[in-house]
Design an enzyme around this catalytic site. Sequence first.
Site, PDB file in Angstrom:
ATOM      1  N   GLY A  48       0.951  -1.189  -0.070  1.00 35.33           N
ATOM      2  CA  GLY A  48      -0.046  -0.007   0.133  1.00 35.33           C
ATOM      3  C   GLY A  48       0.780   0.998   0.094  1.00 35.33           C
ATOM      4  CD  GLU A  49       2.550   5.991  -0.016  1.00 33.82           C
ATOM      5  OE1 GLU A  49       2.523   5.480  -1.329  1.00 33.82           O
ATOM      6  OE2 GLU A  49       3.634   6.276   0.422  1.00 33.82           O
ATOM      7  CB  SER A  50       5.339   2.739   3.830  1.00 34.91           C
ATOM      8  OG  SER A  50       6.189   3.646   2.981  1.00 34.91           O
ATOM      9  CB  CYS A  80       5.180  -3.961  -1.335  1.00 34.76           C
ATOM     10  SG  CYS A  80       5.679  -2.698  -2.612  1.00 34.76           S
ATOM     11  NE  ARG A 107       8.271   5.194   1.025  1.00 32.20           N
ATOM     12  CZ  ARG A 107       7.595   6.232   1.173  1.00 32.20           C
ATOM     13  NH1 ARG A 107       8.141   7.378   1.845  1.00 32.20           N
ATOM     14  NH2 ARG A 107       6.400   6.352   0.379  1.00 32.20           N
ATOM     15  CB  ILE A 136       2.853  -2.522  -7.452  1.00 39.28           C
ATOM     16  CG1 ILE A 136       2.374  -3.490  -8.362  1.00 39.28           C
ATOM     17  CG2 ILE A 136       2.180  -1.010  -7.706  1.00 39.28           C
ATOM     18  CD1 ILE A 136       1.029  -3.959  -7.834  1.00 39.28           C
ATOM     19  NE  ARG A 137       5.600   5.605  -6.657  1.00 39.50           N
ATOM     20  CZ  ARG A 137       5.121   6.697  -5.857  1.00 39.50           C
ATOM     21  NH1 ARG A 137       4.353   6.486  -4.990  1.00 39.50           N
ATOM     22  NH2 ARG A 137       6.049   7.748  -5.821  1.00 39.50           N
ATOM     23  CG  HIS A 172       2.218  -6.295  -4.435  1.00 43.83           C
ATOM     24  ND1 HIS A 172       1.416  -5.753  -3.255  1.00 43.83           N
ATOM     25  CD2 HIS A 172       3.077  -5.445  -4.509  1.00 43.83           C
ATOM     26  CE1 HIS A 172       1.848  -4.707  -2.985  1.00 43.83           C
ATOM     27  NE2 HIS A 172       2.589  -4.253  -3.853  1.00 43.83           N
ATOM     28  CD  GLU A 174      -0.197  -9.000  -2.031  1.00 49.01           C
ATOM     29  OE1 GLU A 174       0.580  -9.579  -2.104  1.00 49.01           O
ATOM     30  OE2 GLU A 174      -0.314  -7.549  -2.093  1.00 49.01           O
TER      31      GLU A 174
HETATM   32  N1  GLN Z   1       5.725   2.914  -3.096  1.00 54.81           N
HETATM   33  C1  GLN Z   1       5.037   2.448  -1.675  1.00 54.81           C
HETATM   34  C2  GLN Z   1       5.547   3.105  -0.534  1.00 54.81           C
HETATM   35  O1  GLN Z   1       6.565   3.560  -0.552  1.00 54.81           O
HETATM   36  C3  GLN Z   1       5.000   0.899  -1.663  1.00 54.81           C
HETATM   37  C4  GLN Z   1       4.306   0.330  -2.766  1.00 54.81           C
HETATM   38  C5  GLN Z   1       3.649  -1.022  -2.597  1.00 54.81           C
HETATM   39  O2  GLN Z   1       3.204  -1.407  -1.381  1.00 54.81           O
HETATM   40  N2  GLN Z   1       3.174  -1.453  -3.690  1.00 54.81           N
HETATM   41  O3  GLN Z   1       5.130   2.697   0.751  1.00 54.81           O
END
Ligand code: GLN
Length: 196
Positions: A48-50, A80, A107, A136-137, A172, A174
């Site tokens: 997700g987004e840390s 991630c 990151r 993903i990113r 990921h 999942e």
């Molecule tokens: N770019 C996100 C972060 O820095 C991590 C991306 C992800 O969990 N798919 O938190």
Amino acid sequence: MITVGVLAIQGAVAEHVAALNKIENVKGIEVKTLEEIEQIDGLILPGGESTAMGKILNYFQMLEPLAEKIKQGLPVWGTCAGMILLAKEIVGQDTTYFKAMDMIVKRNAYGSQLDSFQTTIELPEIAATPIPLIFIRAPYVESVTGDVTILAKVADKIVAAVQDNMLVTAFHPELTDDLSFHKYFCKKVSASKQVS
Ligand code: GLN
């Protein structure tokens, strides 16, 4: 039977729960509170987004108690963003979260959202067939210290590692049909339940 919780404050939660519930003798549930986390045998910190997850955990005063549970041995798997939450150090950033695993994480290490990619890897200790990996990113692990074991590298970068009760993956599992990493983590959770 083991119960594995997926921290459900943000990110790819439902996909992890669904994957867990496909495994025999495993119950996957969403967890949001410390009370719920008391009831589980292992915890997944999803992607997700840390930064967002860190802020929410902080707001609900969950960061320190959860860090303590991890320190005491709760099996935990960070995918991630979850991997970023577990790191002791994050490149170019003073804010860290659980400060649990002896690694420096970078990151968005592969660039922007557009630089997301898929590949496969052979990891005989985890699965007999090649495992699909979706980034993903994604972050990667820039370096490790202490007794961290590197499980996987892609193009020379560390993308999966373990240390004691902790597993991290930059990708990921999942989001694929492959349950290898979920099974690997659940084995770790079962083993830890048997000794405790
Ligand atoms: N770019 C996100 C972060 O820095 C991590 C991306 C992800 O969990 N798919 O938190």
